[in-house]
Design a protein around this motif. Structure first.
Motif, PDB file in Angstrom:
ATOM      1  N   ALA A 195       0.857  -1.184   0.000  1.00 39.84           N
ATOM      2  CA  ALA A 195       0.000   0.000   0.000  1.00 39.84           C
ATOM      3  C   ALA A 195       0.894   1.234   0.000  1.00 39.84           C
ATOM      4  O   ALA A 195       1.921   1.261   0.680  1.00 39.84           O
ATOM      5  CB  ALA A 195      -0.923   0.012   1.215  1.00 39.84           C
ATOM      6  N   THR A 248       5.345   3.508   2.143  1.00 44.49           N
ATOM      7  CA  THR A 248       4.585   2.313   1.791  1.00 44.49           C
ATOM      8  C   THR A 248       4.409   1.433   3.015  1.00 44.49           C
ATOM      9  O   THR A 248       5.148   1.548   3.993  1.00 44.49           O
ATOM     10  CB  THR A 248       5.284   1.490   0.695  1.00 44.49           C
ATOM     11  N   ARG A 265      -4.092  -7.392   3.235  1.00 42.12           N
ATOM     12  CA  ARG A 265      -4.544  -6.233   2.459  1.00 42.12           C
ATOM     13  C   ARG A 265      -5.149  -5.166   3.384  1.00 42.12           C
ATOM     14  O   ARG A 265      -4.899  -3.973   3.214  1.00 42.12           O
ATOM     15  CB  ARG A 265      -5.551  -6.701   1.419  1.00 42.12           C
ATOM     16  N   ARG A 269      -3.669  -1.390   4.080  1.00 38.95           N
ATOM     17  CA  ARG A 269      -4.527  -0.229   3.809  1.00 38.95           C
ATOM     18  C   ARG A 269      -4.678   0.649   5.052  1.00 38.95           C
ATOM     19  O   ARG A 269      -4.565   1.869   4.991  1.00 38.95           O
ATOM     20  CB  ARG A 269      -5.905  -0.711   3.339  1.00 38.95           C
ATOM     21  N   ALA A 501      -6.904   5.260   0.966  1.00 38.33           N
ATOM     22  CA  ALA A 501      -5.885   4.212   0.935  1.00 38.33           C
ATOM     23  C   ALA A 501      -6.446   2.913   0.388  1.00 38.33           C
ATOM     24  O   ALA A 501      -7.594   2.549   0.640  1.00 38.33           O
ATOM     25  CB  ALA A 501      -5.328   3.982   2.330  1.00 38.33           C
ATOM     26  N   SER A 502      -5.597   2.215  -0.380  1.00 40.49           N
ATOM     27  CA  SER A 502      -5.911   0.882  -0.862  1.00 40.49           C
ATOM     28  C   SER A 502      -4.610   0.107  -0.944  1.00 40.49           C
ATOM     29  O   SER A 502      -3.529   0.672  -0.783  1.00 40.49           O
ATOM     30  CB  SER A 502      -6.605   0.931  -2.228  1.00 40.49           C
ATOM     31  N   ALA A 503      -4.712  -1.199  -1.197  1.00 40.50           N
ATOM     32  CA  ALA A 503      -3.517  -2.041  -1.266  1.00 40.50           C
ATOM     33  C   ALA A 503      -3.565  -2.846  -2.540  1.00 40.50           C
ATOM     34  O   ALA A 503      -4.636  -3.254  -3.018  1.00 40.50           O
ATOM     35  CB  ALA A 503      -3.444  -2.975  -0.056  1.00 40.50           C
TER      36      ALA A 503
END
Length: 505
Positions: A195, A248, A265, A269, A501-503
């Motif tokens: 992420a 990250t 995940r 995130r 936010a996302s992964a």
């Protein structure tokens, strides 16, 4: 079962704004050791290699060590230097391809050669071309890594330091090696989720001596349960104008466990979102030169006042020759002060043409870019000590490791002693002064060119620590550096934008 593992260390943090390229001689000046020579020097110290070997010995590995290479942060790594060091790793992989069970690499994560934005990603891609897609590869990274999608694609296991100041290199090496062993044994099948947050870096640079940032690492450790094997928070590096800039979160998970990927995940995130949400909560208070000098002038403590010359930190690729803070101390008549280091090979050479005890007039510092921290100072002082610059660290970061500043001198000007050196290095160890006749604990004021690593050795002897932005290349005023390749919008260069936010895999 005995496994054969290729190991190597290749580390550099590249400041793309520096005018000084990092050539092979810069690695030779710091660390460039092949095979058994590297193991002899670094195999029982606080290094990633030592961590690899700890696990290798316990697990009965046959280890092939290619190279250990490290240079003080500086400009982009030259193609010749990169090819020489990466070539040793690739040749070892090619020569032993048919018997390798795994690869363990100690990398930095913010290396920028002069032909690509992503030195680590390029190396991993070339390794994959040699060993194929399935051979397990474990990588350790600096806490200040900028982790690209290519790196995640080509290494199954990526594990980063959890301390800043960095004191856990051996521990993290062992952690990555243990995951590698479990992979080679067929116990796990790891992959890494990534992420990214659109920021130059985590607002406090990943400082783990303050609760706000330490909480990120505590959450990462808490999330390592079941099939979530390792969670790393990388603060990023502001000195690189590249397309993968920024902090990250990495979450290594076991693909054999169907519940692990969504858990990995989600924690990636979550932690990226927390870095973004904390983007306005900086803890450092950056004093001006006048403010820092005023405190130095009035300091009456029984232990040293430590002034971090944050912006001229050679450990972030700054030149280490900024003069604004030294000039301020001298103008104010501050006494009992030490300034270290002043990176000026020309001045060091001039001083080495003198004898200890002699008085000399010379130009000092400010040679690389006077716009960042001031130009040369014309000074007259007395030569207190001449040295070849060698010392062996004994602190939490450099303990047991030999280093050299190159030709070094101690010059006394008024009430200030200046450690003049030829090779750039930030201040992280008391032996960087003691080896040259300066007892740091008895100084009234210590001006140290470092952002944060100095705290590991110097904070215990300090009466107070203050931080100064004297305008060097690593200034926290990011707008002074012309970012061109970094993707926008990017905090804090841009402030009016939203981020969710996302992964990704």
């Amino acid at each position: 079962m005995t496994f054969t593992v290729l190991t190597a260390e290749f580390m550099h943090e590249s400041n793309t704004f520096s005018r000084l390229p990092t050539a092979l001689e810069m690695f030779r000046a710091d660390t460039l050791l092949m095979g058994d020579d590297a193991v002899a020097v670094r195999g029982n110290a606080n290094t990633e290699l030592a961590g690899f070997l700890d696990v290798g010995r316990a697990r009965g590995w046959s280890v092939i060590h290619a190279v250990s290479a490290h240079a003080t942060p500086g400009g982009r790594v030259t193609r010749a230097a990169y090819d020489h060091i990466a070539g040793a790793i690739l040749t070892a992989a090619r020569d032993n391809r048919d018997r390798l069970d795994g690869i363990a690499l100690g990398l930095h994560g913010s290396m920028v050669p002069d032909f690509t934005d992503d030195g680590e990603g390029w190396l991993l891609a070339r390794l994959r071309e040699i060993v194929g897609p399935a051979l397990p590869v474990a990588v350790t990274l600096d806490l200040h890594a900028m982790v690209s999608k290519d790196m995640v694609r080509d290494a199954q296991i990526l594990v980063s330091y959890r301390t800043y100041p960095h004191v856990d290199m051996r521990e993290i090496g062992a952690k990555a090696a243990e995951l590698l062993h479990r992979t080679m044994a067929g116990e796990i099948a790891p992959r890494t989720i990534r992420a990214h947050a659109p920021m130059l870096d985590e607002v406090n640079g990943g400082r783990t001596d303050i609760p706000e940032t330490q909480a990120l690492y505590d959450r990462a450790a808490e999330a390592e349960t079941g099939g979530v094997l390792a969670v790393s928070v990388n603060a990023g590096f502001t000195g690189a104008d590249v397309d993968c800039v920024g902090p990250t979160v990495l979450a290594v998970h076991d693909t054999n466990d169907p519940a692990a990927e969504p858990q990995a995940r989600e924690v990636a995130r979550e932690l990226a979102a927390r870095m973004w949400d904390g983007r306005t909560s900086a803890r450092n208070v950056f004093l001006s030169v006048d403010e820092a000098v005023a405190q130095a002038l009035s300091w009456r403590g029984d232990r040293p006042l430590v002034i971090a010359d944050y912006a001229d930190n050679p450990g972030a690729g700054a030149y280490g020759d900024a003069t604004a803070l030294l000039d301020g101390l001298l103008d104010a008549g501050v006494t009992g002060a030490v300034v270290a280091p002043m990176v000026d090979a020309q001045a060091a050479a001039t001083l080495h043409r003198q004898q200890e005890g002699e008085t000399v007039t010379l130009d000092l510092g400010g040679r690389n870019d006077p716009d960042f921290g001031g130009g040369p100072l014309r000074l007259t002082g007395r030569v207190l000590r001449l040295s070849d610059g060698g010392y062996t660290g004994d602190g939490p970061i450099q303990g047991g490791l030999p280093h050299s500043f190159g030709r070094t001198a101690v010059l006394e000007v008024g009430g200030v002693r200046v450690l003049v050196v030829s090779e750039p290095m930030q201040m992280v160890d008391l032996q960087q002064l003691r080896a040259f006749g300066i007892e740091p604990a008895t100084a009234r004021v210590l001006v140290l060119k470092s952002m944060q690593h100095f705290r590991a050795a110097f904070q215990p002897i300090a009466g107070q620590v203050i931080v100064c932005d004297a305008g060097g290349l690593a200034t926290p005023q990011a707008s002074r550096r012309p970012y061109v390749r970094a993707p926008r919008p990017l905090w804090p260069l841009d402030r009016d934008f939203d981020f969710t936010a996302s992964a990704d895999a």
